[in-house]
Design an enzyme around this catalytic site. Structure first.
Site, PDB file in Angstrom:
ATOM      1  N   GLU A 103      15.008   0.778   0.176  1.00 53.97           N
ATOM      2  CA  GLU A 103      16.094   0.201  -0.272  1.00 53.97           C
ATOM      3  C   GLU A 103      15.873  -0.528  -1.553  1.00 53.97           C
ATOM      4  O   GLU A 103      16.801  -0.675  -2.246  1.00 53.97           O
ATOM      5  CB  GLU A 103      16.723  -0.586   0.828  1.00 53.97           C
ATOM      6  CG  GLU A 103      17.096   0.323   2.017  1.00 53.97           C
ATOM      7  CD  GLU A 103      17.185  -0.390   3.412  1.00 53.97           C
ATOM      8  OE1 GLU A 103      18.401  -1.084   3.540  1.00 53.97           O
ATOM      9  OE2 GLU A 103      16.000  -0.905   4.130  1.00 53.97           O
ATOM     10  N   ARG A 157       0.725  -1.201   0.082  1.00 56.17           N
ATOM     11  CA  ARG A 157       0.052  -0.003   0.044  1.00 56.17           C
ATOM     12  C   ARG A 157       0.766   1.122   0.061  1.00 56.17           C
ATOM     13  O   ARG A 157       1.885   1.291   0.761  1.00 56.17           O
ATOM     14  CB  ARG A 157      -0.951   0.147   1.284  1.00 56.17           C
ATOM     15  CG  ARG A 157      -1.935   0.978   1.164  1.00 56.17           C
ATOM     16  CD  ARG A 157      -2.885   1.142   2.422  1.00 56.17           C
ATOM     17  NE  ARG A 157      -3.886   1.737   2.347  1.00 56.17           N
ATOM     18  CZ  ARG A 157      -4.873   1.942   3.254  1.00 56.17           C
ATOM     19  NH1 ARG A 157      -4.495   1.417   4.686  1.00 56.17           N
ATOM     20  NH2 ARG A 157      -5.748   2.986   3.046  1.00 56.17           N
ATOM     21  N   ILE A 158       0.377   2.182  -0.856  1.00 57.79           N
ATOM     22  CA  ILE A 158       1.049   3.319  -1.081  1.00 57.79           C
ATOM     23  C   ILE A 158       0.781   4.504  -0.121  1.00 57.79           C
ATOM     24  O   ILE A 158      -0.474   4.776  -0.312  1.00 57.79           O
ATOM     25  CB  ILE A 158       1.290   3.867  -2.510  1.00 57.79           C
ATOM     26  CG1 ILE A 158       1.830   2.988  -3.465  1.00 57.79           C
ATOM     27  CG2 ILE A 158       2.154   5.008  -2.571  1.00 57.79           C
ATOM     28  CD1 ILE A 158       3.308   2.676  -2.938  1.00 57.79           C
ATOM     29  N   LYS A 206       4.513  -2.252   2.763  1.00 58.99           N
ATOM     30  CA  LYS A 206       5.976  -2.522   2.631  1.00 58.99           C
ATOM     31  C   LYS A 206       6.869  -1.565   2.439  1.00 58.99           C
ATOM     32  O   LYS A 206       6.416  -0.291   2.195  1.00 58.99           O
ATOM     33  CB  LYS A 206       6.034  -3.541   1.347  1.00 58.99           C
ATOM     34  CG  LYS A 206       5.019  -4.802   1.440  1.00 58.99           C
ATOM     35  CD  LYS A 206       5.261  -5.436   0.032  1.00 58.99           C
ATOM     36  CE  LYS A 206       4.288  -6.883   0.092  1.00 58.99           C
ATOM     37  NZ  LYS A 206       4.887  -7.683  -1.192  1.00 58.99           N
ATOM     38  N   GLY A 207       8.151  -1.592   2.677  1.00 58.13           N
ATOM     39  CA  GLY A 207       9.158  -0.686   2.672  1.00 58.13           C
ATOM     40  C   GLY A 207       9.432  -0.148   1.055  1.00 58.13           C
ATOM     41  O   GLY A 207       9.433  -1.012   0.274  1.00 58.13           O
ATOM     42  N   PRO A 213       2.326   8.596  -2.539  1.00 58.72           N
ATOM     43  CA  PRO A 213       2.932   8.384  -3.809  1.00 58.72           C
ATOM     44  C   PRO A 213       4.282   9.507  -4.331  1.00 58.72           C
ATOM     45  O   PRO A 213       5.103   8.827  -4.851  1.00 58.72           O
ATOM     46  CB  PRO A 213       1.745   8.768  -4.899  1.00 58.72           C
ATOM     47  CG  PRO A 213       0.549   8.344  -4.114  1.00 58.72           C
ATOM     48  CD  PRO A 213       0.998   8.891  -2.926  1.00 58.72           C
TER      49      PRO A 213
END
Length: 754
Positions: free
Chosen positions: A718, A641-642, A714-715, A645
């Site tokens: 990286e 999920r963003i 989620k991340g 943005p």
């Protein structure tokens, strides 16, 4: 005291509906562009002195003398702190009682373990006097030969790599898979030592008041730093107040308190005055961590159809002579490609360097450039398109564990990224494309992945009688936009517009937000914020549904929803009541609650949790001079999920740039005689600047994941590195036909003299 941070409002016309998912601009952006955001070194305590490190010019040996008298005689110098007069500590700085504790150089003796190790601290009335005093110390040494490079010592198998990962893992029979393969790749890839080089150096302003300590310092983990300092100084964590509202980058180097920061605190205790210590750029090459060099051998077997029969990924990495951190480079092969046999293993060597530590995408960045290069080599050996071979070996479950993925939209990333890039027009053979100027053109790709991590955190929320909200959490914003994204989660959790929520963060007296690392901060702090908001709304609902005077009375079984500062009955939305009316009638100034967030052990044991992506890169290479320029990059990412943005795109672009930097720019060059790093500055340690960065696109692929956490986050920090480095390296091969396996790729790798 919470810092006075006036956050810019987002215009109402730029928002609609939920705060989550809106591309809001940075709430602290105006402060930063006006120079009003206060970083650690911007603080000046009354009566403050300045401290400067004196550091070793050798990598191994001991200090035999320091001219303390000359330094103290210099105008403005107040004191010189050495191992002879450093204040006592409650804890041995070489002790380790948990995996997140690393040994610190705090002037405990005369031993030198790496170049740039602090050997004294000069404290003066001005920065100039302290700097000049440090130069007057004129240290002398007993010098021992420096152990530098991956071949300088005997290797050993580390007990663990990364944070508690096994150093070796196997699934299936690798040797049998290689023996039966129709095609085999056996290639070795080398990556150099790299340094974080955040724009803001490590800094500290320390003030003692008896046994109470107040500090301004950049930190990615306020509670961890507070606990470490409490142990070192033998005081209660409650007596330590850390302010860190803004960080000018961290990338892992500010995740744990470092030796120079503690030396600043010790200097303040020694002179009984406030002290500021700011690292010089060259001082950041040693005592505050780095990414270690690696040598990785990949053996890959494939059958006649291009299906993998085996992957063997072995990494040789470096650590310091006195501590233990091992880059988990080979672990990159655990999650991406389906193979009946996989083996990953590590060996390590001890060097006379500062201890390597977490650096953005630890293990994954280092390992993925080797893995993605090897997969590209396998595709060429099979005469198969690089995207096709990745699709042929697409993993429906995590290969090393057999667990199902909590969600995985990598196929969509491949498809949409390839279409936007125009991958279908790529010729299979290298050196087939040129532009109008005669430059060689190459296209390469790489698969991106990063684990979806979460840590434990807590937040505190309140709704006030004027209808506004408050959210408090000791979170960290190091440029990723946490002040904005977390405030969006807070606003939705409280059922308010974002401009109605006061968001307090960045100090250690607020609830513990966990560490801002592992691309886990938004998920970790966000879930604590979400749950704190839900707890407040539940209390507010109890007040209303239990009060006969409320239009919501008796709605307990049906339940209520919160939005726009009101509670609505789920079964009859015509019946609602404002927060203001509920609290006013109850005679309450506010109602508050706490919430916690953390990983779900049941879900973690059941599912493999990762974000995924695909990166496509175009390079142009001068056929005569070997000059390389990346001219275009397209990335497609499925990252749950963003929340915002705009912030996500910024993070993804940053990762893609870092991946390009890994492939073409970054390396620390060490003098093998002295062990000193020769390019310890921004002039010679090359990172991409604006002129190096090509046009970029980042496509966000819709992905719903009900298992990673309730918000589905989620991340993104990286993952952009992990596919990009390999994509650029593979594009260089496609342009030139020369496979370079030592990074960064340079002109000398592409141009030969006859």
């Amino acid at each position: 005291m919470t810092p006075d941070i006036r956050l810019a409002e987002t215009p109402a016309h730029a928002r609609h509906g939920s705060n989550i998912g809106q591309p809001l601009t940075r709430r602290e952006g105006i402060l930063k562009v006006k120079g009003e955001a206060r970083y650690a070194a911007d603080n000046h305590a009354p009566g403050m002195l300045y401290a400067v490190l004196a550091v070793s010019s050798i990598a191994r040996g001991r200090v035999t003398s320091l001219d303390v008298r000359a330094a103290k005689a210099h105008a403005g110098v107040v004191e010189v702190m050495t191992s002879a007069n450093r204040p006592a500590l409650a804890e041995d700085p070489d002790a380790k009682t948990n995996p997140f504790m690393f040994r610190l150089d705090l002037l405990q003796n005369d031993q030198v373990r790496y170049a740039n190790q602090p050997i004294a601290v000069v404290i003066a009335e001005t920065l100039e006097a302290a700097t000049e005093g440090a130069a007057l110390l004129a240290p002398r040494y007993d010098v021992l030969p420096a152990r530098i490079g991956l071949d300088s010592g005997e290797s050993f198998v580390p007990p663990v790599v990364g944070v508690g990962n096994p150093s070796e893992m196997r699934r299936g029979d690798v040797e049998a898979g290689l023996a039966t393969a129709s095609k085999r790749i056996d290639a070795t890839y080398e990556t150099p030592a790299q340094y974080h080089n955040a724009m803001e150096p490590h800094a500290i302003v320390a003030v003692w008041d008896g046994d109470k300590l107040s500090i301004d310092t950049p930190s990615q983990g306020l509670a961890i730093a507070q606990g470490r300092l409490a142990g070192i100084f033998g005081i209660s964590p409650d007596n330590i107040h850390i302010r860190s509202p803004f960080l000018g980058g961290g990338f892992g180097s500010k995740g744990l308190i470092s030796g120079p920061q503690v030396l600043g605190i010790l200097a303040a205790r020694l002179v009984n005055k406030p002290v500021k210590l700011v690292l010089r750029r060259e001082h950041m090459y040693g005592p505050v961590g780095h990414r270690s060099a690696s040598r990785q051998r990949l053996r890959i077997g494939l059958d006649g159809d291009g299906l993998l029969t085996a992957i063997d990924h072995h990494a040789r990495v470096a650590t310091s002579s006195f501590d233990d951190f091992y880059e988990p480079a080979a672990d990159a092969s655990h999650t991406l490609y389906a193979s009946p046999a996989i083996a990953t293993s590590h060996e390590a060597v001890r060097l006379d360097t500062g201890t390597p530590l977490f650096m953005r995408a630890p293990g994954e960045a280092t390992g993925s450039i080797a893995l993605e290069s090897a997969i590209d080599e396998a595709a060429w050996a099979c005469r198969i398109d690089p995207l096709t071979i990745r699709l042929k070996n697409y993993a429906e479950v995590e290969p090393i564990s057999g667990k199902p993925f909590s969600s995985k939209a990598l196929r969509q990333c491949y498809a949409q990224g390839a279409e936007r890039f125009g991958w279908a027009r790529r010729p299979l053979d290298p050196r087939q494309m040129r532009d109008d100027a005669g430059l060689l053109v190459g296209w390469g790709m790489g698969t991106a992945t990063f684990p979806a991590l979460m840590f434990a955190a807590e937040a505190r929320a309140a709704v006030r009688s004027d209808g506004s909200g408050l959210m408090e959490i000791g979170a960290h914003d190091m440029g990723q936009g946490a002040w904005t994204a977390l405030a969006q989660i807070a606003a939705d959790g409280l059922g308010l517009d974002i401009d109605q929520v006061e968001f307090r963060s960045g100090t250690s007296d607020l609830p513990d937000a966990g560490i801002a690392g592992g691309s886990a901060h938004t998920a970790t702090a966000g879930m604590a914020i979400h749950n704190a908001g839900a707890a407040v709304i539940a209390k507010l609902a109890d007040l209303a549904t239990g009060d006969e005077r409320s239009p919501l009375f008796g709605a307990g079984n049906a339940g209520v929803t919160a939005r726009d500062g009101r509670l609505f009955r789920r079964d009859d939305e015509m019946r609602s009541e404002s927060y203001v009316d509920i609290l006013t009638r109850a005679g309450l100034a506010q109602i508050e609650a706490s919430g916690k967030g953390g990983p779900d052990p049941a879900a973690q044991s059941t599912y493999a949790m990762h974000a995924h992506g695909a990166v496509f890169a175009e390079v142009k290479v001068d056929p005569d001079l070997g000059q390389i320029r990346v001219t275009r990059m397209v990335g497609a990412f499925a990252v749950g999920r963003i929340i915002n943005p705009r912030m996500v795109q910024s993070q993804i672009f940053g990762g893609m740039i870092w991946g390009m930097s890994f492939a073409l720019h970054e390396q620390a060059v060490t003098d093998r005689r002295s062990g000193r790093i020769l390019n310890a500055d921004f002039a010679e340690y090359h990172v991409p600047v604006n002129a190096d960065v090509p046009p970029m696109e980042a496509l966000m692929i819709d992905e719903y994941d009900p298992h990673v956490n309730a918000l589905g986050i989620k991340g993104v920090g990286e993952i952009g590195i992990t596919g990009s480095a390999g994509a650029v390296a593979n594009a260089v091969w496609h342009a030139t036909g020369t496979r370079v396996r030592r990074f960064p790729i340079g002109i000398d790798d592409l141009v030969t003299t006859g």
